[in-house]
Design an enzyme around this catalytic site. Structure first.
Site, PDB file in Angstrom:
ATOM      1  N   TRP A  12       0.811  -1.220   0.000  1.00  0.00           N
ATOM      2  CA  TRP A  12       0.000   0.000   0.000  1.00  0.00           C
ATOM      3  C   TRP A  12       0.846   1.274   0.000  1.00  0.00           C
ATOM      4  CZ3 TRP A  12      -5.197   0.024   3.086  1.00  0.00           C
ATOM      5  CH2 TRP A  12      -6.045  -0.959   2.564  1.00  0.00           C
ATOM      6  N   LYS A  13       2.135   1.146   0.236  1.00  0.00           N
ATOM      7  CA  LYS A  13       3.020   2.306   0.275  1.00  0.00           C
ATOM      8  C   LYS A  13       2.480   3.346   1.271  1.00  0.00           C
ATOM      9  CE  LYS A  13       4.592   1.171  -4.334  1.00  0.00           C
ATOM     10  NZ  LYS A  13       5.092   1.662  -5.626  1.00  0.00           N
ATOM     11  N   GLU A 100      11.926   2.101  -4.023  1.00  0.00           N
ATOM     12  CA  GLU A 100      11.720   3.428  -3.466  1.00  0.00           C
ATOM     13  C   GLU A 100      12.574   3.646  -2.226  1.00  0.00           C
ATOM     14  OE1 GLU A 100       7.236   3.523  -5.294  1.00  0.00           O
ATOM     15  OE2 GLU A 100       7.488   3.217  -3.135  1.00  0.00           O
ATOM     16  N   GLU A 168      11.101  -6.340  -9.484  1.00  0.00           N
ATOM     17  CA  GLU A 168      10.320  -5.168  -9.861  1.00  0.00           C
ATOM     18  C   GLU A 168      11.163  -4.253 -10.745  1.00  0.00           C
ATOM     19  OE1 GLU A 168       6.998  -4.104  -6.747  1.00  0.00           O
ATOM     20  OE2 GLU A 168       8.947  -3.479  -6.030  1.00  0.00           O
ATOM     21  N   GLY A 174       4.242   1.692 -11.182  1.00  0.00           N
ATOM     22  CA  GLY A 174       3.318   2.810 -11.173  1.00  0.00           C
ATOM     23  C   GLY A 174       3.221   3.576 -12.474  1.00  0.00           C
ATOM     24  N   SER A 214       3.286  -2.543 -12.203  1.00  0.00           N
ATOM     25  CA  SER A 214       2.056  -2.304 -12.961  1.00  0.00           C
ATOM     26  C   SER A 214       1.273  -3.588 -13.229  1.00  0.00           C
ATOM     27  CB  SER A 214       2.368  -1.578 -14.279  1.00  0.00           C
ATOM     28  OG  SER A 214       2.876  -0.287 -14.024  1.00  0.00           O
ATOM     29  N   GLY A 235       1.250  -2.938  -6.410  1.00  0.00           N
ATOM     30  CA  GLY A 235       1.208  -1.621  -5.803  1.00  0.00           C
ATOM     31  C   GLY A 235      -0.195  -1.056  -5.779  1.00  0.00           C
ATOM     32  N   GLY A 236      -0.471  -0.072  -6.640  1.00  0.00           N
ATOM     33  CA  GLY A 236      -1.726   0.655  -6.611  1.00  0.00           C
ATOM     34  C   GLY A 236      -2.971  -0.207  -6.727  1.00  0.00           C
TER      35      GLY A 236
END
Length: 252
Positions: A12-13, A100, A168, A174, A214, A235-236
């Site tokens: 979820w970052k 990140e 990744e 993203g 993605s 991710g998103g």
């Protein structure tokens, strides 16, 4: 080797508030409605939600992970979170070495290795991330970068019981861009060969290798069908239960 149980993990970052628990509850409901789940399901919320989500997910098919941990033991380290604290809050796993963290916080392979060791000590499974940037990809250095990160980031004590590896490609995270299935297959096959060469056939073939970058319901089945892809780090698309469940659906 075909008996590696797949994992679909959601990162979820820096997203999520207490009200976001509704998405976890919806995910649990969707998974519980199935006769059986063919993969492990993990959510890594921000630190502020680990304990609450762990309580919500108790006795459910969903496990909770931290997004990072310190390599240090508890002490005078303002702002850091020890691996033992994550375990105490109910987490069963932790992500380390995400791009990140490597880019924004200048974490090195040695830093990631030390964090993995701290996670092992706390009884947490580590999801160790590797991957190349766009300039590295453009100059044809993908495999060298990934193999170098594997060599430096995985402790000698890593095995399938304490470590999952996530590839990744940084340029795909993203952005909506993804490598071709052939590109993913090449990287994952190389990672498998590298792990077998270092740890031996049994241990090297036991590591579960995830793809991230993605991943969406629309491309999950194709990506999860690639040889040596044992799941996804999402991710998103993991923020909404309906989207995340659509990716998990690749393993129905």
């Amino acid at each position: 080797m075909t008996n590696r149980r797949p994992i679909v993990a959601g990162n979820w970052k820096m997203n999520g508030l207490r009200g976001s628990k509704a998405e976890i509850e919806a995910l649990i409901a969707a998974l519980s409605a199935r006769p059986a789940n063919a993969c492990d399901v993990v959510i890594a919320p921000p630190f502020t939600l680990v304990a609450d989500f762990s309580s919500t997910c108790a006795s459910s098919p969903v496990e909770i992970a931290g997004q990072d941990c310190s390599a240090l033991a508890p002490g005078a380290h303002t702002g850091d979170v020890a691996a033992s604290m994550l375990a105490d809050a109910g987490a069963t796993a932790v992500i380390v070495g995400h791009s990140e963290r490597r880019q924004d916080h200048r974490e090195t392979d040695e830093d990631v290795n030390a964090k993995a060791l701290a996670a092992y000590e706390a009884g947490l499974t580590t999801i160790i991330c590797v991957g190349e940037t766009e300039p590295e990809r453009d100059r044809g250095a993908t495999l060298d970068v990934v193999n170098g990160q594997l060599a430096g980031s995985l402790p000698d004590s890593a095995d399938s019981s304490n470590t999952v590896v996530a590839y990744e490609p940084v340029w795909a995270i993203g952005t909506g861009r993804t490598p071709t299935a052939d590109d993913v297959a090449k990287v994952h096959a190389t990672m498998r060969e590298t792990l077998v060469a270092r740890f031996g056939d049994e241990v090297g073939n036991g590591f579960r290798l995830l793809y991230g970058g993605s991943v969406k319901p629309a491309n999950a089945a194709e990506l999860m069908g690639v040889a040596d892809v044992d799941g996804a780090l999402v991710g998103g698309a993991s923020l909404k239960a309906v989207d995340f469940d659509g990716i998990i659906d690749a393993y129905r």
